[in-house]
Design an enzyme around this catalytic site. Structure first.
Site, PDB file in Angstrom:
ATOM      1  N   SER A  88       0.865  -1.176   0.000  1.00  0.00           N
ATOM      2  CA  SER A  88       0.000   0.000   0.000  1.00  0.00           C
ATOM      3  C   SER A  88       0.900   1.224   0.000  1.00  0.00           C
ATOM      4  CB  SER A  88      -0.864  -0.019   1.267  1.00  0.00           C
ATOM      5  OG  SER A  88      -1.455   1.233   1.522  1.00  0.00           O
ATOM      6  N   TYR A 142      -2.150  -1.412  10.633  1.00  0.00           N
ATOM      7  CA  TYR A 142      -2.080  -1.547   9.176  1.00  0.00           C
ATOM      8  C   TYR A 142      -0.739  -1.019   8.650  1.00  0.00           C
ATOM      9  CZ  TYR A 142      -3.840  -1.385   4.343  1.00  0.00           C
ATOM     10  OH  TYR A 142      -4.033  -1.573   2.986  1.00  0.00           O
TER      11      TYR A 142
END
Length: 283
Positions: free
Chosen positions: A165, A178
């Protein structure tokens, strides 16, 4: 944010003034024949995983699509019916690390995609959820790679693609688990690249910005609460704030990048991060 998902394939750019929350029209995808290859895609029941599974099967790979969402896997299997490579949908909970490692045995292509998200300040972040996020998004990819490498090394060819990401390269507030998992995945991917190079195995990350997926859509309420703004302002003021291109990226666009990293043209690309962030990290 709940617009329908388009079919697999790359997509064209938006016209000036287009709605950033609307999906883009389909365009032709990369031509690549993966006939005879076996690919494992985690988190395949929806979003990026679904797009990757369908795209790899369309390119001729036999896809093992794993997820813990039975209904989503059933839908995926129906969608994949008739594609050249075919698709086997299998239930798998990645917190069962031994089962994850076993599932990767014999695969030529491994796409580590599964992810979970919770948006909370660190002092309010539940420790058990932090542990689960790290298990699913970092420890499970390690075990999957560990399970896949013996076969890849034995045949002198393999492709590991880790769905990271922009948060593998940048941090955002309220996403401690995350961000930590994605930063760890970047390091794991680079280590796999160094060890795999003498054996014909590449390992890379793909780093999208915010993608039109259920994982992103489910963040809206939490993001609004964390930032103290109405939900309707989250897309523009939080999710797309740092992106030069003011739209969400489509799952099919990410799938094309994954497919490219499996192509002969990408055989010299390893240990890197392919950034699809709309200019986020250009700041």
């Amino acid at each position: 944010m709940s617009a329908p998902i388009t079919e697999p394939g790359t997509v064209a750019g938006t016209e000036p003034g287009a709605d950033p929350a609307s999906p883009l029209p389909r365009a032709a995808g990369l031509a690549l024949d993966l006939t005879g290859r076996t690919a494992l895609v985690t988190g395949a029941a929806g979003g990026i995983g679904r797009a990757c599974a369908l795209r790899l099967a369309a390119a001729g790979a036999r896809v093992r699509a794993v997820d813990r969402a039975a209904e989503g896997l059933e839908t995926l299997a129906e969608e994949a019916r008739g594609l050249p490579g075919g698709l086997d949908a299998r239930l798998l909970d990645l917190t069962d690390l031994d089962a994850a490692e076993a599932a990767a045995a014999g695969t030529d292509i491994l796409v580590n995609n599964a992810g979970i998200q919770l948006v909370r300040p660190i002092e309010e972040f539940p420790p058990d959820v932090f542990h689960t996020v790290l298990t699913v998004m970092l420890e499970a990819p390690f075990r999957l790679i560990r399970g896949a490498l013996p076969h890849m090394y034995g045949q002198g060819w393999g492709r590991i693609v880790n769905l990271s990401s922009v948060h593998g390269l940048r941090a955002s507030a309220f996403k401690s688990a995350y961000v930590a998992a994605k930063h760890g995945l970047e390091g794991l991917s680079k280590t796999a690249a160094l060890e795999g190079a003498p054996h014909g195995v590449t390992s890379n990350c793909v780093n999208p910005g915010y993608v039109r997926t259920p994982l992103v859509e489910k963040q809206i309420a939490d993001q609004a609460a964390a930032h103290g703004i109405p939900e309707e302002r989250v897309l523009a003021e939080v999710l797309l704030k740092d992106s030069a291109l003011k739209r969400l990226i489509e799952p099919e666009e990410v799938a094309e990048a994954v497919l490219y990293l499996c192509s002969p043209q990408a055989s010299f690309i390893t240990g890197t991060s392919l950034t699809l962030d709309g200019g986020w990290t250009a700041h």
